[in-house]
Design an enzyme around this catalytic site. Structure first.
Site, mmCIF file in Angstrom:
data_model
loop_
_atom_site.group_PDB
_atom_site.id
_atom_site.type_symbol
_atom_site.label_atom_id
_atom_site.label_comp_id
_atom_site.label_asym_id
_atom_site.label_seq_id
_atom_site.Cartn_x
_atom_site.Cartn_y
_atom_site.Cartn_z
ATOM 1 N N PHE A 142 21.976 6.898 46.581
ATOM 2 C CA PHE A 142 22.061 5.498 47.017
ATOM 3 C C PHE A 142 21.270 5.344 48.309
ATOM 4 O O PHE A 142 21.614 5.936 49.329
ATOM 5 C CB PHE A 142 23.501 5.013 47.241
ATOM 6 N N ASP A 227 18.482 10.755 54.633
ATOM 7 C CA ASP A 227 19.082 9.431 54.780
ATOM 8 C C ASP A 227 20.486 9.627 55.348
ATOM 9 O O ASP A 227 21.431 9.933 54.619
ATOM 10 C CB ASP A 227 19.122 8.714 53.423
ATOM 11 N N LYS A 256 23.623 1.234 59.739
ATOM 12 C CA LYS A 256 25.076 1.035 59.769
ATOM 13 C C LYS A 256 25.671 1.162 61.186
ATOM 14 O O LYS A 256 25.534 0.249 61.967
ATOM 15 C CB LYS A 256 25.742 1.966 58.762
HETATM 16 C C1 LIG Z 1 24.314 1.669 53.083
HETATM 17 C C2 LIG Z 1 23.246 2.662 52.812
HETATM 18 C C3 LIG Z 1 21.893 2.281 52.750
HETATM 19 C C4 LIG Z 1 21.440 0.846 52.800
HETATM 20 O O1 LIG Z 1 21.770 0.194 53.977
HETATM 21 P P1 LIG Z 1 21.755 -1.431 54.006
HETATM 22 O O2 LIG Z 1 21.964 -1.748 55.463
HETATM 23 O O3 LIG Z 1 22.872 -1.884 53.128
HETATM 24 O O4 LIG Z 1 20.428 -1.864 53.505
HETATM 25 C C5 LIG Z 1 20.966 3.284 52.572
HETATM 26 N N1 LIG Z 1 21.327 4.570 52.449
HETATM 27 C C6 LIG Z 1 22.611 4.965 52.503
HETATM 28 C C7 LIG Z 1 22.939 6.414 52.378
HETATM 29 C C8 LIG Z 1 23.622 4.031 52.659
HETATM 30 O O5 LIG Z 1 24.902 4.417 52.671
#
Ligand SMILES: *Cc1c(COP(=O)(O)O)cnc(C)c1O
Length: 404
Positions: A142, A227, A256
């Site tokens: 994700f 990520d 985040k």
């Molecule tokens: C939430 C998330 C994203 C995307 O972030 P947004 O601010 O919702 O675009 C990307 N990678 C990971 C691992 C995430 O948990």
């Protein structure tokens, strides 16, 4: 449910795109680990806005920084300098040991920016023939919701009827270093991966996986892009989840909790010349690096460290995990986690996780199901031992019921 709550839900249903299916609670206030609904009921937040409020709801110091900056200057665009950006760069580089920083807003934008940057690096530094850069990603990843990103998702819900998608991505299983080795070609520029797969259900890779991944990336001259948008900033009990593996990424993505939930702030951090390939006019964002975002992020990083939240995540995460493991319930298939990134996977016969989350709501806990059978548990990092124990009592009560 009072009339007002029904009005909120009905009005949302009437006017809003139905791209979410929220639990039926309307929140109006938050403080540290607690949130309150419009009727005054209090809940322990075990989602933390998908780890965006690691510092706890409405942290007073982040709030003060935001208000103070909002009075002075909010947005200049990058056509001019502002007096917060340099300080943000300095502080995030010092905190994470990075050399270069690219500020963006959402997590997905940070991922997109990293993809653009590693491709450019591939062409201009590694010498990949133009148009042939390949990026390896993992199944069940994700990384966000943009077209570029959902094009390499393996989740049918995320992809179906959104194509055609951009080429240049190869998908391999997560946690399988041999699969990575086989997938690498001379045109591979990067391996993009989550240290722990969050949305997939808190999937922790086998011990030693990332050591091998790091070696393969170095040996084949490709960029390891981690990520850490969900795992980063203390969530797993370390500043970055890579520290559990004893490795360093070439490119790290944060988002985040970088703003403590006040405002969208994300960043691409790089340890080498990847971001150095970007020249004026080649990439940008109107809001990226704005003074309000920088002031909020600076405060969010400061309280994380000054208030010992990372150490607390390690300590309370261990307590929570032990407590969950001690629950004797035949609804539970597996309990797993690192720091305060925890999950309870239910037996498929135990019924959908959503039912358990709705039952938890009745006990004063907000948690979110993921992938049918998994309850994810990720409270703010300021949770205390007493609050963990309070939550555990309620989890035990719910998990020993059967909602199948
Ligand atoms: C939430 C998330 C994203 C995307 O972030 P947004 O601010 O919702 O675009 C990307 N990678 C990971 C691992 C995430 O948990």
């Amino acid at each position: 449910m009072s009339a007002s709550v029904i009005d909120f839900l009905a009005t949302e249903a009437r006017f809003g795109a139905h791209n979410y299916d929220p639990i039926g609670v309307v929140l109006s206030r938050g403080e540290a680990v607690w949130v309150w609904d419009t009727e005054g009921n209090r809940y322990l937040d075990c989602l933390s806005a998908y780890s965006a409020v690691n510092q706890g709801h409405c942290h007073p110091k982040i709030l003060a920084a935001m208000v103070e900056q909002a009075h002075r200057l909010t947005l200049t665009s990058r056509a001019f300098h502002n007096d917060q950006l340099a300080l943000f760069y300095q502080e995030i580089a010092a905190l994470t040991g990075s050399h270069k920083v690219l500020p963006m807003n959402s997590g997905a934008e940070a991922v997109e920016s990293a993809i653009k940057s590693v491709r450019k690096w591939g062409y201009e530094v590694k010498g990949v023939p133009d148009g042939h850069a390949a990026i390896i990603v993992c199944a069940d990843n994700f990384h966000g919701r943009t077209l570029g990103i959902v094009g390499f998702s393996t989740d049918p819900e995320s992809r179906t009827h959104f194509g055609p998608f951009a080429p240049g991505f190869k998908i391999i299983p997560f946690g399988d270093a041999a699969a990575l080795e086989q997938a690498i070609t001379p045109n591979t520029v990067a391996f993009l991966v989550e240290p722990i797969q969050g949305e997939a259900g808190v999937i922790i890779p086998p011990a030693g996986y990332f050591t091998e991944v790091r070696e393969l990336c170095t040996a084949n001259n490709l960029m390891l892009v981690l990520d850490e948008i969900q795992t980063g900033l203390g969530r797993t009990g370390k500043l970055l989840a890579e520290q559990h593996e004893g490795i360093e990424a070439d490119v790290t993505l944060l988002g985040k909790a970088l703003s403590g939930g006040f405002y969208p702030v994300s960043a691409v951090l790089s340890n080498n010349d990847v971001l150095g390939t970007l020249r004026p006019g080649q990439h940008g964002s109107t809001f990226g690096g704005n003074p309000l975002a920088c002031a909020v992020a600076r405060a969010a990083m400061r309280v994380l460290v000054e208030e010992g939240m990372i150490e607390n995540a390690a300590k309370q995460g261990a307590r929570f995990l032990e407590g969950l493991k001690d629950i004797r319930a035949n609804t539970i298939r597996e309990v797993r986690g690192r720091g305060l990134m925890l999950a309870v996977e239910l037996h498929p016969e135990a019924g959908r996780a959503r039912r358990y989350c709705e039952a938890l709501q009745g006990k004063g806990i907000l948690a979110k199901d993921t992938h049918e059978h998994t309850i994810r548990i990720a409270p703010p990092l300021v949770i205390t031992s007493d609050q963990v124990d309070w939550a555990l009592e309620r989890f035990a009560a719910i998990l020993t019921q059967d909602f199948s």
